[in-house]
Design a protein around this motif. Structure first.
Motif, PDB file in Angstrom:
ATOM      1  N   TRP A 198      30.792  53.186  42.251  1.00  0.00           N
ATOM      2  CA  TRP A 198      29.510  53.241  42.957  1.00  0.00           C
ATOM      3  C   TRP A 198      28.858  54.622  42.831  1.00  0.00           C
ATOM      4  CZ3 TRP A 198      27.370  49.050  45.489  1.00  0.00           C
ATOM      5  CH2 TRP A 198      26.218  49.292  46.244  1.00  0.00           C
ATOM      6  N   LYS A 199      29.633  55.649  43.022  1.00  0.00           N
ATOM      7  CA  LYS A 199      29.093  57.016  42.950  1.00  0.00           C
ATOM      8  C   LYS A 199      28.644  57.347  41.538  1.00  0.00           C
ATOM      9  CE  LYS A 199      30.285  61.832  43.930  1.00  0.00           C
ATOM     10  NZ  LYS A 199      31.328  62.740  44.458  1.00  0.00           N
ATOM     11  N   ASN A 200      29.472  56.999  40.554  1.00  0.00           N
ATOM     12  CA  ASN A 200      29.119  57.302  39.165  1.00  0.00           C
ATOM     13  C   ASN A 200      27.881  56.539  38.720  1.00  0.00           C
ATOM     14  OD1 ASN A 200      31.311  59.032  38.885  1.00  0.00           O
ATOM     15  ND2 ASN A 200      32.673  57.375  38.187  1.00  0.00           N
ATOM     16  N   ILE A 290      21.929  49.985  44.154  1.00  0.00           N
ATOM     17  CA  ILE A 290      22.534  51.303  44.336  1.00  0.00           C
ATOM     18  C   ILE A 290      21.443  52.358  44.495  1.00  0.00           C
ATOM     19  CG2 ILE A 290      23.950  53.092  43.254  1.00  0.00           C
ATOM     20  CD1 ILE A 290      25.485  50.881  41.850  1.00  0.00           C
ATOM     21  N   SER A 291      21.506  53.093  45.591  1.00  0.00           N
ATOM     22  CA  SER A 291      20.587  54.210  45.820  1.00  0.00           C
ATOM     23  C   SER A 291      21.248  55.488  45.318  1.00  0.00           C
ATOM     24  CB  SER A 291      20.261  54.328  47.307  1.00  0.00           C
ATOM     25  OG  SER A 291      19.596  55.545  47.575  1.00  0.00           O
ATOM     26  N   PRO A 292      20.627  56.219  44.401  1.00  0.00           N
ATOM     27  CA  PRO A 292      21.280  57.404  43.826  1.00  0.00           C
ATOM     28  C   PRO A 292      21.771  58.403  44.864  1.00  0.00           C
ATOM     29  CG  PRO A 292      19.324  56.841  42.566  1.00  0.00           C
ATOM     30  CD  PRO A 292      19.324  55.954  43.768  1.00  0.00           C
ATOM     31  N   MET A 293      20.934  58.763  45.821  1.00  0.00           N
ATOM     32  CA  MET A 293      21.325  59.769  46.811  1.00  0.00           C
ATOM     33  C   MET A 293      22.419  59.247  47.727  1.00  0.00           C
ATOM     34  SD  MET A 293      19.681  62.272  45.829  1.00  0.00           S
ATOM     35  CE  MET A 293      20.254  63.370  47.150  1.00  0.00           C
ATOM     36  N   ALA A 294      22.288  57.974  48.136  1.00  0.00           N
ATOM     37  CA  ALA A 294      23.318  57.408  49.008  1.00  0.00           C
ATOM     38  C   ALA A 294      24.650  57.310  48.280  1.00  0.00           C
ATOM     39  CB  ALA A 294      22.880  56.030  49.504  1.00  0.00           C
ATOM     40  N   ALA A 295      24.586  56.959  46.971  1.00  0.00           N
ATOM     41  CA  ALA A 295      25.816  56.847  46.199  1.00  0.00           C
ATOM     42  C   ALA A 295      26.488  58.192  46.054  1.00  0.00           C
ATOM     43  CB  ALA A 295      25.501  56.255  44.818  1.00  0.00           C
TER      44      ALA A 295
END
Length: 684
Positions: A198-200, A290-295
């Motif tokens: 998710w983060k990547n 997926i939200s970039p900042m939230a991820a």
């Protein structure tokens, strides 16, 4: 071994038939001639009676012990009656032996047990149907008075491939279930990958990748694997088909051609790509969310599972392994969804196969009840000068007769087409599914298959012709009898005698015995005492035990495939869970939990999940087995399939699947003992 089935002795003059090698690995060169003392038998005689080259086969020709004994020289391919599903068999003999047999028949006169005859093959012009030709022959010629049977090429082919069709349908259904299992596994894998990365994925979005691009890349990876597997499976099907063809030749009687039609195969490949492809795309929709900042802040964007509300479960010291497993399943239930779905699907299909096997029975009673128009323990047909009283006296010397009736199976013409009539002295014994039995002389009962062929129903009238006249009969009901793939009818004795001639040799005495276990002893005594003057049969036929064996092998295959899929699912799901719970396991160890307790708790998780799936699968099997299997059985003329809820059919499949999940999870949990306590100090 003796058989009570009839057969055909066919003089071979060269050509027309193919011969097998002795090990059934392929075809052999046809012999230059068949010697006078030799006989070639159908390949299915190997499975039915274990006949091998060099064995002797004896054929009774006339009363008084006149018979002919021939030595098996090999096997031939019989496309007419070679299947083990067909009791009657053909035997290729020399012209000299055939002429010798015909001379004995002529000399014996009324004492002959065999009879001479010919088989007429009719080729139709284009535009004519089988029913039209059959109706013309029946109504405009006396041919029906001299024929034993009249069958079309399609009907004969139906008799030959009934077993293949049934098992092909079952395997196709199992393949459909396995496709569902594979998609459940793929869905779990995609879900786990998206959560893990998710983060990547969020970081990739920050540098310009769109959600569709990321989903497309993942789609290519998964569908590449699916495509490779589908193509590999089709390529492996080529040698597998060859092996199956050789292995089944002693059951089917023919060497099944290894031919893969291009268009159907491409259609199957398209389904195997499009269905998983659509499912894969559906599973990857989360990537767009997926939200970039939230991820980057490691937020999933979704409500996390927490051990609260109805899913909260308090730990107890007593039975800690079980309660810890239950808590982990409830709080991390999404991780176990695929395992639950797999268990439900496999239990459903295993239950379906088990119910079919239970209906068949250890002695094939379910199948025979479907093929017989009425129940019986023993059937005896008196053919010679033997009196019925003498025959019954011998039967009574072994056990009492509790009930009896008479049954004949002459051929009649219905609306111009020939069918077998089950003529009975007590019509109330017919297995009626709708309407009433044929109590009156002008009434008949039809099977569902025959009623559909004739396009008639209860209350309609049909014209029936026998060997002495014809008449109009009212269809009073629909009954069960799968003989001739369901193409038969039932009549009372009075009804048949109004259109057909009576003959004492036509009737078979069907008995119910006080001690049915004496059937084999009675059969042997009757045949040894009166030989060809009597024909004895039980509620069975030679090909039945081949079907029972094939069904048992199929169930073993299904459980073997299920075990393989359970191993894969448990390995994929369990590995991800153990990777995610390394620190949790370290904490449990630090507070004094033993490795054995943690392993047991881990195995309990999969046992619990499999248990939930087993309940779903079992309930589905209880509600859907009869409609699904009945639709398949109707292809063979069997319209009375009904599975019972026995303890074995209800509980056994679920218990087996639960134990398999538990066992594979226990094996995988060996990793827990290898986890290092330093994992507690590792950075996340």
């Amino acid at each position: 071994m003796e058989s009570d089935s009839e057969g055909q002795l066919i003089p071979w003059t060269g050509g027309g038939y193919r011969f097998f090698q002795s090990d059934f690995s392929g075809y052999a060169e046809a012999p230059e001639e068949i010697k006078e003392e030799e006989v070639y038998v159908s390949a299915s005689m190997k499975s039915m009676m274990d006949l091998k080259p060099g064995d002797a086969v004896t054929f009774p020709i006339a009363r008084g012990g006149r018979k002919i004994s021939l030595t098996v020289a090999g096997y031939y391919e019989d496309p007419f009656m070679g299947s083990s599903m067909i009791g009657m068999k053909g035997f290729l003999i020399s012209e000299q032996a055939y002429e010798e047999i015909c001379s004995v028949i002529e000399e014996a006169g009324m004492d002959a047990l065999a009879r001479d005859g010919v088989m007429i093959h009719i080729h139709m012009k284009e535009g004519r149907t089988v029913s039209e030709v059959n109706r013309t022959l029946t109504e405009n010629t006396p041919l029906s008075m001299y024929t034993e049977f009249i069958h079309s090429a399609d009907t004969i082919a139906g008799f030959m491939v009934i077993l293949q069709d049934a098992f092909s349908a079952i395997l196709a259904a199992f393949a459909f279930v396995l496709l569902g299992v594979a998609m459940a596994v793929m869905g779990h894998s995609i879900s786990g990958l998206v959560e893990q990365e998710w983060k990547n994925l969020g970081i990739l979005k920050t540098i310009g990748f769109t959600g569709k691009q990321l989903a497309g890349q993942l789609m290519v990876q998964y569908m590449g694997a699916v495509g490779f597997g589908a193509v590999s499976g089709m390529l492996l099907a080529v040698p597998a088909a060859g092996i199956i063809s050789r292995v089944t030749v002693t059951t089917t009687g023919v060497l099944l051609p290894i031919h893969f039609p291009v268009l159907p195969c491409l259609g199957i490949l398209a389904v195997l790509l499009l269905v998983p492809g659509g499912f894969c795309a559906l599973c990857l929709w989360r990537v767009d969310r997926i939200s970039p900042m939230a991820a980057i802040r490691r937020e999933s964007g979704e409500a996390q599972d927490v051990g609260a509300g109805i899913f909260h479960h308090k730990l107890r010291a007593e039975g800690l392994s079980f309660h810890l497993a239950l808590r982990q399943v409830l709080t991390g239930r999404k991780r176990y969804t695929s395992a639950c779905l797999v268990a439900a699907l496999l239990v459903f299909f295993a239950s379906l196969a088990g119910r079919m096997n239970g209906w068949l029975g250890a002695d094939g009673k379910g199948m025979m009840d479907a093929f017989n128009p009425a129940d019986l323990d023993l059937g005896v047909q008196v053919l010679g000068k033997l009196s019925t009283e003498e025959m019954e006296t011998m039967v009574l010397s072994y056990t009492d007769i509790t009930d009896s009736y008479l049954l004949a199976m002459p051929s009649v013409s219905v609306n111009g087409t020939n069918y077998t009539a089950n003529v009975i002295t007590e019509p109330e014994r017919f297995h009626i599914s709708r309407g009433n039995t044929s109590r009156e002389a002008d009434q008949v009962v039809l099977t569902e298959a025959l009623a559909a062929d004739l396009r008639v129903d209860v209350g309609d009238t049909v014209a029936i012709r026998g060997n002495k006249g014809s008449g109009a009969f009212t269809v009073s009901g629909i009954y069960h009898c799968a003989n001739d793939m369901g193409a038969n009818l039932g009549m009372s004795r009075e009804g048949y005698l109004s259109i057909g001639e009576d003959d004492s040799r036509l009737w078979c005495y069907h008995y119910f015995l006080e001690d049915p276990s004496q059937k084999q002893a009675i059969t042997e005594a009757l045949e040894q005492t009166w030989g060809g003057d009597i024909h004895v049969h039980e509620n069975s036929w030679p090909g039945l035990f081949g079907i029972i064996s094939a069904m048992h092998m199929l169930i073993l295959f299904l459980y073997g495939m299920s075990a393989a899929f359970i191993c894969i699912v448990t390995g994929m799901t369990g590995t991800k869970i153990l990777d995610a719970e390394q620190k949790d396991m370290g904490i449990y160890k630090s507070i004094g939990c033993s490795v054995r307790m943690l392993k047991l708790s881990f195995a309990f998780r999969f046992g619990l999940v499999a248990g939930m799936g087993a309940v779903i699968g079992t309930l589905a099997a209880m509600g859907l087995t009869d409609p699904i299997v009945s639709s398949l059985m109707r292809l063979a003329g069997i319209s009375n399939f009904a599975s019972g809820n026995t303890p074995g059919s209800v509980f056994l499949p679920g218990i087996v699947m639960i134990l398999l999940f538990f066992g594979f999870a226990w094996l995988l949990s060996g990793r827990i003992g290898k986890e290092d306590m330093n994992v507690l100090t590792a950075e996340t």
